[in-house]
Design a protein around this motif. Structure first.
Motif, mmCIF file in Angstrom:
data_model
loop_
_atom_site.group_PDB
_atom_site.id
_atom_site.type_symbol
_atom_site.label_atom_id
_atom_site.label_comp_id
_atom_site.label_asym_id
_atom_site.label_seq_id
_atom_site.Cartn_x
_atom_site.Cartn_y
_atom_site.Cartn_z
ATOM 1 N N ARG A 1 35.957 36.447 29.414
ATOM 2 C CA ARG A 1 35.878 35.942 30.785
ATOM 3 C C ARG A 1 37.143 36.315 31.543
ATOM 4 O O ARG A 1 38.236 36.264 30.994
ATOM 5 C CB ARG A 1 35.714 34.421 30.797
ATOM 6 N N TYR B 1 40.356 35.975 29.213
ATOM 7 C CA TYR B 1 40.389 35.131 28.020
ATOM 8 C C TYR B 1 38.974 34.993 27.482
ATOM 9 O O TYR B 1 38.072 34.583 28.212
ATOM 10 C CB TYR B 1 40.981 33.761 28.369
ATOM 11 N N ASP B 2 38.763 35.357 26.222
ATOM 12 C CA ASP B 2 37.446 35.206 25.570
ATOM 13 C C ASP B 2 36.281 35.722 26.413
ATOM 14 O O ASP B 2 35.397 34.967 26.796
ATOM 15 C CB ASP B 2 37.177 33.745 25.212
ATOM 16 N N LEU C 1 45.390 28.679 30.898
ATOM 17 C CA LEU C 1 45.825 29.653 31.913
ATOM 18 C C LEU C 1 47.086 29.140 32.579
ATOM 19 O O LEU C 1 47.272 27.990 32.792
ATOM 20 C CB LEU C 1 44.743 29.851 32.980
ATOM 21 N N TYR D 1 39.387 35.248 34.831
ATOM 22 C CA TYR D 1 39.648 34.181 35.794
ATOM 23 C C TYR D 1 40.448 34.758 36.960
ATOM 24 O O TYR D 1 41.413 35.489 36.750
ATOM 25 C CB TYR D 1 40.410 33.041 35.133
ATOM 26 N N CYS E 1 35.448 32.462 37.873
ATOM 27 C CA CYS E 1 35.349 33.022 36.533
ATOM 28 C C CYS E 1 34.227 34.059 36.489
ATOM 29 O O CYS E 1 33.121 33.800 36.969
ATOM 30 C CB CYS E 1 35.054 31.907 35.535
ATOM 31 N N GLN F 1 47.282 33.927 30.021
ATOM 32 C CA GLN F 1 46.618 33.013 29.101
ATOM 33 C C GLN F 1 47.539 32.838 27.913
ATOM 34 O O GLN F 1 48.025 33.794 27.345
ATOM 35 C CB GLN F 1 45.278 33.622 28.672
ATOM 36 N N TRP F 2 47.792 31.578 27.546
ATOM 37 C CA TRP F 2 48.661 31.302 26.399
ATOM 38 C C TRP F 2 48.140 30.058 25.700
ATOM 39 O O TRP F 2 47.992 29.013 26.323
ATOM 40 C CB TRP F 2 50.107 31.085 26.858
ATOM 41 N N GLY G 1 45.190 29.218 24.766
ATOM 42 C CA GLY G 1 43.924 28.717 25.286
ATOM 43 C C GLY G 1 44.008 28.124 26.673
ATOM 44 O O GLY G 1 43.058 27.529 27.156
ATOM 45 N N ALA H 1 43.417 36.843 34.947
ATOM 46 C CA ALA H 1 43.703 36.905 33.517
ATOM 47 C C ALA H 1 42.377 36.890 32.769
ATOM 48 O O ALA H 1 41.406 36.267 33.214
ATOM 49 C CB ALA H 1 44.569 35.731 33.073
#
Length: 82
Positions: A29, A26-27, A82, A31, A49, A77-78, A80, A24
């Motif tokens: 990055r 997020y920002d 995982l 993961y 990461c 991601q939800w 903030g 996933a």
């Protein structure tokens, strides 16, 4: 224009080759969790990461109860997390 594939030159400790892992973003990055290797005979439960800005891999240190090794799962991601 046309899209072009380019090799990624990354630093850090990249995760071992695997398949059936979860990932996933997020920002800036990505993961990567779990998956399998050795022709699906061994399962993993590690978390890594990749930072797209720094072009660097890190192994993520987690706390709490770790999920069992697994492959073929999903990750999102939800809020903030995982």
């Amino acid at each position: 224009g046309e899209a072009e594939w380019l090799p990624v030159v990354a630093s850090g400790s990249a995760p071992m080759a695997r398949m059936d892992h979860s990932a996933a973003v997020y920002d800036d990055r990505m993961y990567v969790f779990g998956g399998s290797y050795a022709n699906r005979m061994q399962y993993l439960n590690d978390l890594h990461c990749f930072d797209f800005r720094a072009m660097c891999w890190t192994k993520v240190t987690t706390s709490g109860v770790q999920p069992s090794p697994r492959a073929g799962t999903g990750m999102v991601q939800w809020g903030g997390m995982l």
